[in-house]
Scaffold this active site. Structure first.
Site, PDB file in Angstrom:
ATOM      1  N   ALA A 109      -8.431 -17.204  -2.943  1.00  0.00           N
ATOM      2  CA  ALA A 109      -9.400 -17.204  -1.858  1.00  0.00           C
ATOM      3  C   ALA A 109      -9.214 -15.950  -1.030  1.00  0.00           C
ATOM      4  CB  ALA A 109      -9.211 -18.439  -0.975  1.00  0.00           C
ATOM      5  N   MET A 110     -10.159 -15.700  -0.122  1.00  0.00           N
ATOM      6  CA  MET A 110     -10.129 -14.455   0.637  1.00  0.00           C
ATOM      7  C   MET A 110     -10.496 -14.691   2.096  1.00  0.00           C
ATOM      8  SD  MET A 110      -9.487 -11.293   0.542  1.00  0.00           S
ATOM      9  CE  MET A 110      -9.515 -10.386   2.076  1.00  0.00           C
ATOM     10  N   GLU A 111      -9.684 -14.101   2.955  1.00  0.00           N
ATOM     11  CA  GLU A 111      -9.734 -14.385   4.395  1.00  0.00           C
ATOM     12  C   GLU A 111     -10.739 -13.542   5.177  1.00  0.00           C
ATOM     13  OE1 GLU A 111      -7.104 -12.899   2.733  1.00  0.00           O
ATOM     14  OE2 GLU A 111      -6.227 -11.296   3.936  1.00  0.00           O
ATOM     15  N   ASN A 112     -11.841 -13.081   4.574  1.00  0.00           N
ATOM     16  CA  ASN A 112     -12.834 -12.277   5.288  1.00  0.00           C
ATOM     17  C   ASN A 112     -13.128 -12.857   6.668  1.00  0.00           C
ATOM     18  OD1 ASN A 112     -13.339 -11.075   2.612  1.00  0.00           O
ATOM     19  ND2 ASN A 112     -14.330 -13.045   2.233  1.00  0.00           N
ATOM     20  N   HIS A 136      -3.855 -21.327   4.642  1.00  0.00           N
ATOM     21  CA  HIS A 136      -3.433 -19.933   4.446  1.00  0.00           C
ATOM     22  C   HIS A 136      -4.536 -18.964   4.876  1.00  0.00           C
ATOM     23  CE1 HIS A 136      -1.232 -16.675   2.280  1.00  0.00           C
ATOM     24  NE2 HIS A 136      -2.457 -16.203   2.139  1.00  0.00           N
ATOM     25  N   GLU A 137      -5.727 -19.160   4.379  1.00  0.00           N
ATOM     26  CA  GLU A 137      -6.818 -18.235   4.707  1.00  0.00           C
ATOM     27  C   GLU A 137      -7.151 -18.320   6.196  1.00  0.00           C
ATOM     28  OE1 GLU A 137      -7.174 -16.236   2.404  1.00  0.00           O
ATOM     29  OE2 GLU A 137      -6.343 -17.489   0.830  1.00  0.00           O
TER      30      GLU A 137
END
Ligand code: PHE
Ligand code: ZN
Length: 880
Positions: free
Chosen positions: A269-272, A304-305
């Site tokens: 996943a990605m924390e944008n 986490h994200e």
């Protein structure tokens, strides 16, 4: 793809950029096959940059279709442009606005970096260097800009338009079938946190009110029909937001928080900023399709994200060498969150298992690197277990060494002092050092040195003197590029256990620095003495796994059994039995290679029975303790001349002996599943885990009715946890009914991709003599898809990492199969290919005939005509 050999990037060469980009205004026009990106960049020269210094912007596979400076078209002589670079020869001395128009084709983007499409949805992935695939930019994390994004698309194609920050405008484009949305993110951020999404998506919504009373709209976007699988993710998000306020004092800072789940994603996943994009595997869950492990993973990844919003986004990395600044710290934070939500002991044991099985082998082989690397050729290859998991261990040690309060002071200072900055590990450590008046100079070596320290402890008890002496030494084995190492600060949490299990308190202790129950090892070797001990204590060392080291404590089997029964530190209680089992499995492995009879240690077999029957212990803990060290764990501990067949035979023999010796107890235990409707809570999950462990041992026992009982359990399974556990047993143990069960599972779950991933994975990891042939056949299955990273991971990657006997087959066919697939995947998605290739990292530890075959496969990949920079880097380092 970028096949050219890339330069080495070095930490010591870091220099600030000559220009800043203060504002970024994007106008993104979405059309199938062609997307136009208009970027207006407000650029200014840094004070110490001489006027006229060229401005060099990064690009990757870009097509420039327009360029203007302060609204004036630029003459050809003023710039040069290629697909990977845009240079302004003599930019103005004063701030200026550069307008860049690029054209991209998201449908042709198979790398899944930059702007691409997943099942029709437009989405982006910019970490680490994907923004340069959208527009020309100073694509580095120390360029912080305020972004405004306008997105326009045909209403019918993309009714949902999402960007970073808050929505500020939107509506129809008059006279067309198009509409638009404008998003503004007031927080300056690096380009890797940029994101946009456009598509026909459904959503679920909720709200969260922050500690200071601000109401935040929460939305999770998914493909239509999947809304009812979002409840757990939403619940996890709200708990994460609350926990971060309570434990770290971190409040959310926008009006909305959006999560989008997509099916095609290279990572987890990605924390944008304000718009997290997730691999749907870490969002979607219900009892029918997700296991208890999936639920735990979703909770952890959502947290986490979300936690990245402070540790990563508001405080970001100066350069990619500092990756652990955000990742190690954020993993530590999500581990703490999960520990508070569940059983702390069970979480710790699971995390250490993961560290040992993934990070230790990495740290002992050709891909070893420091938590903060000093050089790289491809940054995508440094999203590793070392940066993430060992990075988290280093933060955990900091907490152990400074105490809860000292750690909190340091964190508070860090969050306050560096808010809004792109910073470094040094700056992070200075906060802790200042807040607690502690010198962390030696501690910093944990970031600098690769390799797992070995701690060797020899103890001697002198009854007459009532004295216990420990001779402790530490060392790191030489690694490529690191022949020697300096001693680290190693916090060893310990206890001295008396004959009845009580903690003994020595009269004096000397020879080391002590902080409560932590012995701080600082020298290469130290002699530590405890006095006033009138009976011999059993030493419980490295409690809670207080440092990421390999411990050799030279303890007798009696002492280990004692610890397994008596230690009140649950981690060491677990570790004691693992150590005993490892010793015995290593002995059995040697016997298997000599074709001798395999007779497991009866005391060990009995100890497993005790654990099973000990109702005083948490079921989840018992389930974990009953799990034998894995084949890869044993290979790692054996270290050289590894024969995977012998390891598998040893493990089988021990499983069978344990199963047979306690067959009735297992039969009783396997019936103890939680009744009633499915609940994903940790308690119920623990009971299911124990029952399924019991079933596994029962199946391994070879008892007559085993196949029947497992098949019946498969039939009766009321949730995915039980269904997949029983299916694995049927297939992996080669029990009657396995094929029918696979077929039944396929019929039931054919339409659910995440469930079918499990179906592929069960077969990929089956340790059967024709395992490889089955996997090969599955690559031609209509549901197999080279374009979908999850599917590739569940078949090819799972085979390479989870099927050691077939991957390392004596005829080399396993290596060749993985090599062929890696080469094919590399053409479309270098990141997925290079990650797959890391499965070769321990090739040198294999026995000669196998290591020769692995080397040949690696050589063949290395000599391929077209190889991405990502894969080239891994293969070169493996062969080095
Ligand atoms: N930054 C992401 C995380 O740790 C991981 C990631 C890296 C995702 C690179 C995509 C690309 O949560
Ligand atoms: Zn992360």
């Amino acid at each position: 793809m970028r096949p050219e050999t890339a330069p080495v990037i070095r930490l010591e060469d870091y220099e600030p950029a000559p220009y800043r980009i203060d504002r970024v205004d994007l106008d993104i026009q979405l059309n199938p096959k062609s997307v136009t990106v208009m970027a207006r960049l407000a650029i200014s020269r840094n004070e110490d940059t001489p006027a006229g210094t060229p401005l060099v912007l990064d690009g990757d596979e870009l097509e420039l279709t327009g360029l203007a400076l302060d609204a004036m078209p630029l003459p050809d002589s003023a710039y040069s442009a290629s697909h990977d670079k845009l240079t302004l020869n003599t930019p103005p001395a004063d701030p200026f606005v550069l307008e860049i128009q690029t054209k991209i084709d998201p449908d042709a983007n198979t790398e899944l970096m930059g702007l691409y499409r997943s099942n029709g949805t437009y989405c982006t992935q910019c970490e680490a260097e994907g923004f340069r695939r959208i527009t020309y930019f100073l694509d580095r994390p120390d360029i912080l800009s305020v972004y405004t994004t306008r997105i326009e698309a045909r209403k019918g194609d993309a009714p949902v338009l999402l960007g970073n920050g808050n929505p500020v405008d939107g509506g129809d484009v008059p006279g067309t079938d198009r509409h638009f949305a404008v998003w503004h993110d007031p927080h300056p951020k690096p380009s890797y946190l940029f994101a946009m999404v456009a598509g026909d998506l459904a959503h679920v919504d909720d709200t969260f009110t922050t500690a200071s009373g601000k109401k935040v709209e929460l939305k999770i976007y998914v493909e239509h029909g999947r809304q009812d699988r979002c409840a757990w993710a939403m619940d996890s998000l709200k708990r994460s937001m609350k926990w971060d306020e309570e434990v770290f004092g971190c409040e959310y800072d926008l009006d909305v928080f959006n999560i989008v789940a997509v099916s095609d994603f290279n990572m987890g996943a990605m924390e944008n900023k304000g718009l997290n994009i997730f691999n749907d595997k870490y969002v979607l869950a219900d009892a029918e399709t997700a296991t208890d492990q999936d639920y735990a993973n979703i909770e952890a990844v959502i947290a986490h994200e979300y936690f990245h919003n402070w540790t990563g986004n508001r405080i970001t990395c100066r350069d990619w060498f500092q990756l652990c600044l955000k990742e190690g710290l954020t993993v530590f934070r999500d581990q703490e969150f999960s520990s508070d939500m569940r059983s702390r002991a069970v979480k710790r044991i699971s995390d250490v298992r993961l560290l040992k099985s993934h990070q230790f082998p990495e740290d002992a082989g050709p891909l070893a690197h420091p938590v903060r690397p000093r050089k790289y050729t491809e940054i995508n290859n440094f999203y590793t277990a070392t940066v993430y998991e060992k990075g988290a261990e280093v933060v955990r040690m900091l907490k152990t060494l400074l105490g809860d309060e000292g750690f909190k002071k340091g964190m508070d200072l860090y969050l306050e002092r560096h808010d809004g900055e792109a910073t470094t590990i040094e700056a992070f450590l200075v906060c802790f050092s200042e807040a607690t008046a502690t010198d962390l100079g030696q501690f910093a070596r944990w970031y600098e040195q690769a390799g797992t320290p070995q701690v060797d402890v020899k103890s001697h008890y002198d009854k007459a003197a009532g004295e216990l002496t420990l001779d402790i030494s530490q060392s790191i084995l030489p690694l490529p590029g690191q022949a020697t190492s300096e001693s680290a600060v190693i916090p060893l949490r310990f206890g001295l256990i008396g004959p009845n299990g009580e903690e003994m308190t020595p009269a004096t202790r000397s020879g080391a620095r002590f902080q409560d129950d932590v012995l701080v090892l600082e020298e290469q070797s130290q002699k530590v003495t405890f006095t006033g001990l009138h009976s011999r204590p059993v030493l419980s060392l490295l409690r809670g796994f207080s440092a990421p080291v390999r411990l050799e404590a030279h303890q007798s089997a009696e002492d280990l059994l004692f610890l397994a029964r008596q230690d009140n530190d649950p981690f060491n209680r677990w570790q004691a039995l693992q150590t005993l089992a490892t010793h015995d499995l290593m002995r059995l492995t040697r016997a298997a290679r000599q074709n001798e009879e395999l007779a497991p240690n009866p005391d060990l077999v009995a100890a497993f029975g005790e654990v099973l029957l000990n109702e005083a212990l948490d079921p989840a803990f018992r389930a974990l303790t009953l799990q034998l060290p894995g084949e890869a764990d044993l290979a790692r501990d054996i270290g050289h001349d590894v024969d995977p067949d012998a390891i598998a035979a040893a493990r089988c023999a021990l499983r069978k002996a344990i199963g047979a010796a306690h067959c009735n107890a297992f039969k009783i235990a396997l019936a103890a599943k939680p009744g009633g409707p499915f609940s994903p809570d940790a308690q119920s999950a623990g009971k299911r885990a124990l029952a399924n462990q019991a079933l596994g041992y029962y199946a391994a026992s070879g008892t007559q009715d085993a196949a029947e009982i497992v098949a019946a359990a498969f039939e009766e399974a009321g949730n995915m946890t039980d269904r997949i556990a029983t299916l694995s047993l049927l297939v992996h143990e080669g029990l009657a009914g396995g094929e029918q069960a696979l077929e039944a599972f396929r019929r039931r779950h054919e339409a659910t991709a995440l469930a079918m991933d499990k179906w592929f994975m069960v077969q990929a990891t089956a340790p059967l003599s024709d395992g490889l042939e089955r996997v090969k056949a599955l690559t031609a299955h209509p549901l197999f898809d080279f374009a979908n990273p999850n599917r590739v991971r569940s078949l090819v990657h799972a085979f390479a990492t989870g099927n050691p006997t077939q991957f390392a087959r004596k005829d080399g066919a396993g290596f060749e199969f993985v090599a062929d697939n890696a080469l094919a995947i590399d053409q479309r998605n270098p990141q997925v290919a290079s990650r797959l290739l890391t499965c070769f990292r321990s090739w040198r530890a294999l026995e000669k005939s196998r290591s020769n075959l692995a080397e040949a496969a690696l050589q063949r990949i290395a000599s391929a005509e077209k190889l991405s920079r990502d894969s080239r880097d891994i293969v070169d380092r493996c062969l080095q």
